[in-house]
Design an enzyme around this catalytic site. Sequence first.
Site, short mmCIF file in Angstrom:
data_model
loop_
_atom_site.label_atom_id
_atom_site.label_comp_id
_atom_site.label_asym_id
_atom_site.label_seq_id
_atom_site.Cartn_x
_atom_site.Cartn_y
_atom_site.Cartn_z
N LYS A 9 0.75 -0.95 0.19
CA LYS A 9 0.05 0.04 -0.05
C LYS A 9 0.76 1.16 -0.01
O LYS A 9 2.15 1.30 0.33
CB LYS A 9 -0.83 0.02 1.30
CG LYS A 9 -2.02 -1.21 1.26
CD LYS A 9 -3.10 -1.19 2.14
CE LYS A 9 -4.03 -2.03 2.32
NZ LYS A 9 -5.00 -2.19 3.23
N TYR A 49 -12.58 -2.40 -3.50
CA TYR A 49 -13.15 -2.62 -2.26
C TYR A 49 -14.52 -2.45 -2.09
O TYR A 49 -15.15 -2.14 -1.31
CB TYR A 49 -12.38 -1.22 -1.19
CG TYR A 49 -11.02 -1.70 -0.83
CD1 TYR A 49 -10.62 -2.83 -0.26
CD2 TYR A 49 -10.08 -0.84 -1.29
CE1 TYR A 49 -9.41 -2.97 0.35
CE2 TYR A 49 -8.69 -1.22 -0.78
CZ TYR A 49 -8.20 -2.22 -0.09
OH TYR A 49 -7.27 -2.52 0.58
N PHE A 57 -15.46 3.71 6.81
CA PHE A 57 -14.18 4.16 6.25
C PHE A 57 -13.85 3.97 4.63
O PHE A 57 -12.72 4.26 4.40
CB PHE A 57 -13.14 3.13 7.04
CG PHE A 57 -13.25 1.73 6.92
CD1 PHE A 57 -12.97 1.01 5.63
CD2 PHE A 57 -14.13 0.79 7.47
CE1 PHE A 57 -12.98 -0.28 5.44
CE2 PHE A 57 -14.27 -0.43 7.30
CZ PHE A 57 -13.93 -0.79 5.98
N ARG A 85 -1.88 -14.23 4.62
CA ARG A 85 -2.69 -13.44 5.66
C ARG A 85 -1.96 -13.49 7.09
O ARG A 85 -1.90 -12.58 7.94
CB ARG A 85 -4.04 -14.08 5.87
CG ARG A 85 -5.00 -13.70 4.60
CD ARG A 85 -5.56 -12.55 4.66
NE ARG A 85 -6.16 -11.90 5.78
CZ ARG A 85 -6.90 -10.84 5.80
NH1 ARG A 85 -7.01 -10.03 4.69
NH2 ARG A 85 -7.53 -10.46 6.78
N THR A 91 -5.62 -7.04 11.12
CA THR A 91 -5.83 -5.65 10.13
C THR A 91 -5.24 -4.46 10.72
O THR A 91 -4.81 -3.25 9.97
CB THR A 91 -7.53 -5.51 9.84
OG1 THR A 91 -7.96 -6.70 9.24
CG2 THR A 91 -7.79 -4.28 9.05
N ARG A 102 2.27 -6.05 9.09
CA ARG A 102 1.50 -4.81 9.45
C ARG A 102 1.97 -4.43 10.88
O ARG A 102 1.81 -3.21 11.23
CB ARG A 102 0.07 -5.46 9.47
CG ARG A 102 -0.64 -5.45 8.14
CD ARG A 102 -1.96 -6.00 8.06
NE ARG A 102 -2.84 -5.79 7.05
CZ ARG A 102 -3.73 -6.23 6.65
NH1 ARG A 102 -4.43 -7.09 7.52
NH2 ARG A 102 -4.37 -5.88 5.45
N ASN A 112 -2.39 0.48 6.71
CA ASN A 112 -1.70 -1.00 7.58
C ASN A 112 -0.63 -1.60 6.41
O ASN A 112 -0.33 -2.83 6.68
CB ASN A 112 -2.92 -1.81 7.96
CG ASN A 112 -3.91 -2.29 6.78
OD1 ASN A 112 -3.35 -1.90 5.64
ND2 ASN A 112 -4.97 -2.97 7.03
N HIS A 115 -2.25 -5.25 1.60
CA HIS A 115 -3.42 -6.24 1.58
C HIS A 115 -3.18 -7.66 1.19
O HIS A 115 -2.10 -7.96 0.66
CB HIS A 115 -4.04 -5.70 0.17
CG HIS A 115 -5.31 -6.33 -0.07
ND1 HIS A 115 -6.49 -6.33 0.31
CD2 HIS A 115 -5.40 -7.57 -1.27
CE1 HIS A 115 -7.29 -7.43 -0.26
NE2 HIS A 115 -6.59 -7.83 -1.21
N GLU A 126 -9.62 -11.20 -7.20
CA GLU A 126 -8.80 -9.89 -7.18
C GLU A 126 -7.60 -10.00 -8.24
O GLU A 126 -7.16 -8.95 -8.72
CB GLU A 126 -8.18 -9.93 -5.73
CG GLU A 126 -9.37 -9.44 -4.86
CD GLU A 126 -9.03 -9.49 -3.32
OE1 GLU A 126 -9.76 -9.34 -2.48
OE2 GLU A 126 -7.85 -9.75 -3.14
O1 CDP Z 1 -7.53 -5.89 4.77
P1 CDP Z 1 -8.17 -6.67 5.55
O2 CDP Z 1 -8.80 -7.84 4.96
O3 CDP Z 1 -7.28 -7.26 6.95
O4 CDP Z 1 -9.29 -5.86 6.26
P2 CDP Z 1 -10.71 -5.41 5.69
O5 CDP Z 1 -11.78 -5.57 6.83
O6 CDP Z 1 -11.15 -6.48 4.66
O7 CDP Z 1 -10.60 -3.98 5.43
C1 CDP Z 1 -9.92 -3.77 4.05
C2 CDP Z 1 -9.22 -2.46 4.46
O8 CDP Z 1 -9.71 -1.35 4.91
C3 CDP Z 1 -8.04 -2.62 5.53
O9 CDP Z 1 -6.95 -3.21 5.07
C4 CDP Z 1 -7.73 -1.20 5.92
O10 CDP Z 1 -6.86 -0.59 4.93
C5 CDP Z 1 -9.20 -0.36 5.89
N1 CDP Z 1 -9.89 -0.17 7.13
C6 CDP Z 1 -9.90 0.71 7.60
O11 CDP Z 1 -9.57 1.88 7.16
N2 CDP Z 1 -10.56 0.85 8.69
C7 CDP Z 1 -11.34 -0.09 9.55
N3 CDP Z 1 -12.00 0.02 10.61
C8 CDP Z 1 -11.18 -1.48 8.80
C9 CDP Z 1 -10.57 -1.59 7.70
MG MG Z 2 -10.06 -7.85 3.53
#
Ligand code: CDP
Ligand code: MG
Length: 133
Positions: A9, A49, A57, A85, A91, A102, A112, A115, A126
């Site tokens: 990122k 996304y 967010f 992962r 996350t 992360r 973070n 991805h 994806e």
């Molecule tokens: O990336 P991951 O699958 O771990 O988390 P996600 O729940 O699928 O969320 C996608 C992305 O959204 C995260 O990697 C963060 O960059 C962002 N995010 C955020 O900005 N604020 C949150 N509360 C949760 C996610």
């Molecule tokens: Mg995700």
Amino acid sequence: MEKTFAIVKPNAIKKSCIGKIIAMAEDAGLKVVAAKMHTLSTKEAAGFYAEHSARPFFASLTTFMTSGPVVLLVLEADNGVEKWRKLMGATDPAKAAPGTIRKLYGDSIEANSTHGSETLAAAQREIAFFFDK
Ligand code: CDP
Ligand code: MG
């Protein structure tokens, strides 16, 4: 062998951590089988996304993801989706285990550093979103 999809990122690229992150993937046995540097358009970030479009967010996330270049990666390993992962960690970098990507390179829950696809089906979708066959 299983392919997964990863993004380095914008915050990690600003900190010059592309090499360190890819080295962690390679050292864990994830092979880089495709890679490109790219600046996402708002349309691409929102499409990628889309599952999060109703989340509070979402607007901030798409702004962040278009704030600078990213590196798009296809990684391959046995159990590649779960392997990547686990290597990334939670996350929220504040909750990520020590030694995870992360934890090391994340700046906030949004910025973070990386991805990773959550499932094999997501990985296939994806990869196809950004890479030709
Ligand atoms: O990336 P991951 O699958 O771990 O988390 P996600 O729940 O699928 O969320 C996608 C992305 O959204 C995260 O990697 C963060 O960059 C962002 N995010 C955020 O900005 N604020 C949150 N509360 C949760 C996610
Ligand atoms: Mg995700």
